[in-house]
Design a protein around this motif. Structure first.
Motif, PDB file in Angstrom:
ATOM      1  N   GLY A   1       0.841  -1.192   0.000  1.00  0.00           N
ATOM      2  CA  GLY A   1       0.000   0.000   0.000  1.00  0.00           C
ATOM      3  C   GLY A   1       0.874   1.238   0.000  1.00  0.00           C
ATOM      4  N   PRO A   2       0.380   2.358   0.560  1.00  0.00           N
ATOM      5  CA  PRO A   2       1.132   3.611   0.565  1.00  0.00           C
ATOM      6  C   PRO A   2       2.499   3.438   1.220  1.00  0.00           C
ATOM      7  N   ALA A   3       3.479   4.106   0.679  1.00  0.00           N
ATOM      8  CA  ALA A   3       4.860   3.930   1.137  1.00  0.00           C
ATOM      9  C   ALA A   3       5.571   5.277   1.130  1.00  0.00           C
ATOM     10  N   LEU A   4       6.759   5.285   1.711  1.00  0.00           N
ATOM     11  CA  LEU A   4       7.587   6.494   1.664  1.00  0.00           C
ATOM     12  C   LEU A   4       8.301   6.547   0.319  1.00  0.00           C
ATOM     13  N   ARG A   5       8.610   7.738  -0.118  1.00  0.00           N
ATOM     14  CA  ARG A   5       9.360   7.899  -1.353  1.00  0.00           C
ATOM     15  C   ARG A   5      10.758   7.310  -1.177  1.00  0.00           C
ATOM     16  N   SER A   6      11.183   6.532  -2.142  1.00  0.00           N
ATOM     17  CA  SER A   6      12.540   6.004  -2.083  1.00  0.00           C
ATOM     18  C   SER A   6      13.526   7.162  -2.280  1.00  0.00           C
ATOM     19  N   GLU A   7      14.406   7.342  -1.298  1.00  0.00           N
ATOM     20  CA  GLU A   7      15.335   8.482  -1.379  1.00  0.00           C
ATOM     21  C   GLU A   7      16.341   8.311  -2.508  1.00  0.00           C
ATOM     22  N   SER A   8      16.516   7.063  -2.928  1.00  0.00           N
ATOM     23  CA  SER A   8      17.519   6.834  -3.979  1.00  0.00           C
ATOM     24  C   SER A   8      16.985   7.181  -5.370  1.00  0.00           C
ATOM     25  N   ARG A   9      15.672   7.390  -5.491  1.00  0.00           N
ATOM     26  CA  ARG A   9      15.135   7.711  -6.823  1.00  0.00           C
ATOM     27  C   ARG A   9      15.358   9.187  -7.133  1.00  0.00           C
ATOM     28  N   PRO A  10      16.015   9.479  -8.255  1.00  0.00           N
ATOM     29  CA  PRO A  10      16.121  10.892  -8.624  1.00  0.00           C
ATOM     30  C   PRO A  10      14.748  11.419  -9.012  1.00  0.00           C
ATOM     31  N   VAL A  11      14.595  12.732  -8.959  1.00  0.00           N
ATOM     32  CA  VAL A  11      13.329  13.334  -9.384  1.00  0.00           C
ATOM     33  C   VAL A  11      13.194  13.117 -10.885  1.00  0.00           C
ATOM     34  N   THR A  12      12.119  12.473 -11.291  1.00  0.00           N
ATOM     35  CA  THR A  12      11.927  12.231 -12.727  1.00  0.00           C
ATOM     36  C   THR A  12      11.318  13.485 -13.358  1.00  0.00           C
ATOM     37  N   PRO A  13      11.387  13.613 -14.683  1.00  0.00           N
ATOM     38  CA  PRO A  13      10.815  14.802 -15.316  1.00  0.00           C
ATOM     39  C   PRO A  13       9.338  15.024 -14.972  1.00  0.00           C
ATOM     40  N   PHE A  14       8.546  13.958 -14.946  1.00  0.00           N
ATOM     41  CA  PHE A  14       7.128  14.148 -14.635  1.00  0.00           C
ATOM     42  C   PHE A  14       6.913  14.449 -13.165  1.00  0.00           C
ATOM     43  N   GLU A  15       7.781  13.934 -12.334  1.00  0.00           N
ATOM     44  CA  GLU A  15       7.703  14.266 -10.909  1.00  0.00           C
ATOM     45  C   GLU A  15       8.019  15.752 -10.712  1.00  0.00           C
ATOM     46  N   ALA A  16       9.020  16.242 -11.427  1.00  0.00           N
ATOM     47  CA  ALA A  16       9.391  17.661 -11.315  1.00  0.00           C
ATOM     48  C   ALA A  16       8.225  18.554 -11.736  1.00  0.00           C
ATOM     49  N   LYS A  17       7.555  18.166 -12.816  1.00  0.00           N
ATOM     50  CA  LYS A  17       6.395  18.960 -13.274  1.00  0.00           C
ATOM     51  C   LYS A  17       5.308  18.973 -12.203  1.00  0.00           C
ATOM     52  N   ALA A  18       5.067  17.808 -11.614  1.00  0.00           N
ATOM     53  CA  ALA A  18       4.014  17.705 -10.593  1.00  0.00           C
ATOM     54  C   ALA A  18       4.347  18.576  -9.395  1.00  0.00           C
ATOM     55  N   THR A  19       5.597  18.495  -8.960  1.00  0.00           N
ATOM     56  CA  THR A  19       6.006  19.258  -7.783  1.00  0.00           C
ATOM     57  C   THR A  19       5.925  20.753  -8.067  1.00  0.00           C
ATOM     58  N   ALA A  20       6.373  21.154  -9.266  1.00  0.00           N
ATOM     59  CA  ALA A  20       6.330  22.580  -9.633  1.00  0.00           C
ATOM     60  C   ALA A  20       4.890  23.089  -9.663  1.00  0.00           C
ATOM     61  N   ALA A  21       3.978  22.204 -10.014  1.00  0.00           N
ATOM     62  CA  ALA A  21       2.567  22.605 -10.074  1.00  0.00           C
ATOM     63  C   ALA A  21       1.878  22.463  -8.727  1.00  0.00           C
ATOM     64  N   GLY A  22       2.633  22.031  -7.717  1.00  0.00           N
ATOM     65  CA  GLY A  22       2.078  21.932  -6.365  1.00  0.00           C
ATOM     66  C   GLY A  22       1.260  20.678  -6.124  1.00  0.00           C
ATOM     67  N   ARG A  23       1.417  19.680  -6.999  1.00  0.00           N
ATOM     68  CA  ARG A  23       0.661  18.447  -6.806  1.00  0.00           C
ATOM     69  C   ARG A  23       1.448  17.481  -5.918  1.00  0.00           C
ATOM     70  N   ALA A  24       0.736  16.848  -4.997  1.00  0.00           N
ATOM     71  CA  ALA A  24       1.388  15.875  -4.105  1.00  0.00           C
ATOM     72  C   ALA A  24       1.612  14.572  -4.871  1.00  0.00           C
ATOM     73  N   VAL A  25       2.634  13.860  -4.468  1.00  0.00           N
ATOM     74  CA  VAL A  25       2.950  12.580  -5.109  1.00  0.00           C
ATOM     75  C   VAL A  25       2.584  11.439  -4.164  1.00  0.00           C
ATOM     76  N   ALA A  26       1.855  10.461  -4.681  1.00  0.00           N
ATOM     77  CA  ALA A  26       1.530   9.260  -3.903  1.00  0.00           C
ATOM     78  C   ALA A  26       2.515   8.161  -4.295  1.00  0.00           C
ATOM     79  N   GLU A  27       3.086   7.531  -3.282  1.00  0.00           N
ATOM     80  CA  GLU A  27       4.025   6.418  -3.509  1.00  0.00           C
ATOM     81  C   GLU A  27       3.357   5.150  -3.006  1.00  0.00           C
ATOM     82  N   LEU A  28       3.460   4.089  -3.771  1.00  0.00           N
ATOM     83  CA  LEU A  28       2.879   2.808  -3.375  1.00  0.00           C
ATOM     84  C   LEU A  28       3.941   1.725  -3.510  1.00  0.00           C
ATOM     85  N   ALA A  29       3.943   0.789  -2.583  1.00  0.00           N
ATOM     86  CA  ALA A  29       4.927  -0.304  -2.651  1.00  0.00           C
ATOM     87  C   ALA A  29       4.247  -1.622  -2.297  1.00  0.00           C
ATOM     88  N   TYR A  30       4.484  -2.625  -3.119  1.00  0.00           N
ATOM     89  CA  TYR A  30       3.867  -3.942  -2.938  1.00  0.00           C
ATOM     90  C   TYR A  30       4.944  -5.015  -3.010  1.00  0.00           C
TER      91      TYR A  30
END
Ligand SMILES: C[S@@+](CC[C@H](N)C(=O)[O-])C[C@H]1O[C@@H](n2cnc3c(N)ncnc32)[C@H](O)[C@@H]1O
Length: 229
Positions: free
Chosen positions: A196-225
């Protein structure tokens, strides 16, 4: 984003035709020509006996990143895990050039690219072949009438669980809250998956789409199974 061809049989099954979005830079064009044989595995080799070891020239834990975009997360993972075999699957060819150039520049030898529809690719793998599947910011298709195009659906989930080894992991991230809820519902209903919901992996660099989301103020949901059993 992708189109199925006539060989497709059922939702999300079938090779997809690549649609070029945007222009290739001259570096990407050179990469596509010169580096292609080194990094891109043709579909015939993917479905032949011995894949993925044949593509890497060795055995090793297999990581798959679905929809790698420009490949920055895949390169970072491969560099941090030199004994793993890392496959990126996408249908967006300009991104292939960016990834191949990054691998060449950073001397990353444990990455291969497969130009295929992701669920079809996962279906093609041997049961238990994969230790990790990453899906970062799949196209959200927010309009209700387009939601059937989403990658993460029941068929994707069952293809993922079939090719994961017991204990193998599936990690996802999205900036679309409604897609995150749909992913959770789908994955909770998938046999042999737990998480289910998880913490962001610190080792993952910010991806281009993640950067766009963050710049637009959208929260990111992380899931791990994890595949259980
Ligand atoms: C929104 S982009 C995210 C790219 C990258 N992961 C990031 O975070 O910047 C989604 C990516 O998934 C790819 N994609 C979409 N549908 C796909 C499918 N069915 N199979 C493989 N790749 C797919 C697209 O070509 C695109 O590169």
């Amino acid at each position: 984003m992708t189109e199925r061809d006539e060989t497709g049989a059922g939702a999300n099954i079938g090779r997809v035709r690549v649609r070029h979005r945007g222009r290739l830079t001259s570096g990407q064009a050179r990469a596509l020509t010169e580096l292609h044989p080194r990094y891109v595995v043709e579909w015939a080799a993917v479905v032949a006996a011995g894949f993925p070891a044949t593509a890497f020239g060795r055995d090793g834990p297999l990581a798959v990143e679905v929809g790698f975009g420009n490949g920055n997360a895949l390169v970072a993972f491969a560099k941090a895990h030199p004994n793993w075999n890392c496959v990126g699957v996408d249908v967006y060819q300009p991104g292939f050039g960016a990834l191949m150039l990054a691998c060449e520049r950073e001397e990353v030898a444990n990455v291969r690219i497969v130009n295929a529809e992701a669920t079809t690719f996962l279906h093609s793998l041997a049961p238990g072949a994969v230790r990790l599947i990453n899906v970062f910011f799949p196209d959200p298709w927010p309009k209700k009438r387009h939601r059937k195009r989403r990658l993460v659906n029941a068929e994707f989930a069952s293809a993922a669980v079939a090719c994961l080894q017991p204990g193998g992991r599936l990690a996802l991230a999205t900036d679309c809250p409604e897609y995150a809820a749909s992913m959770q519902e789908t994955l909770a209903a998938t046999a042999r998956l737990s998480g289910g919901p998880a913490l962001r992996s610190e080792s993952r660099p910010v991806t281009p789409f993640e950067a766009k989301a963050t710049a637009a103020g959208r929260a990111v949901a992380e899931l791990a199974y994890r595949r259980v059993g």
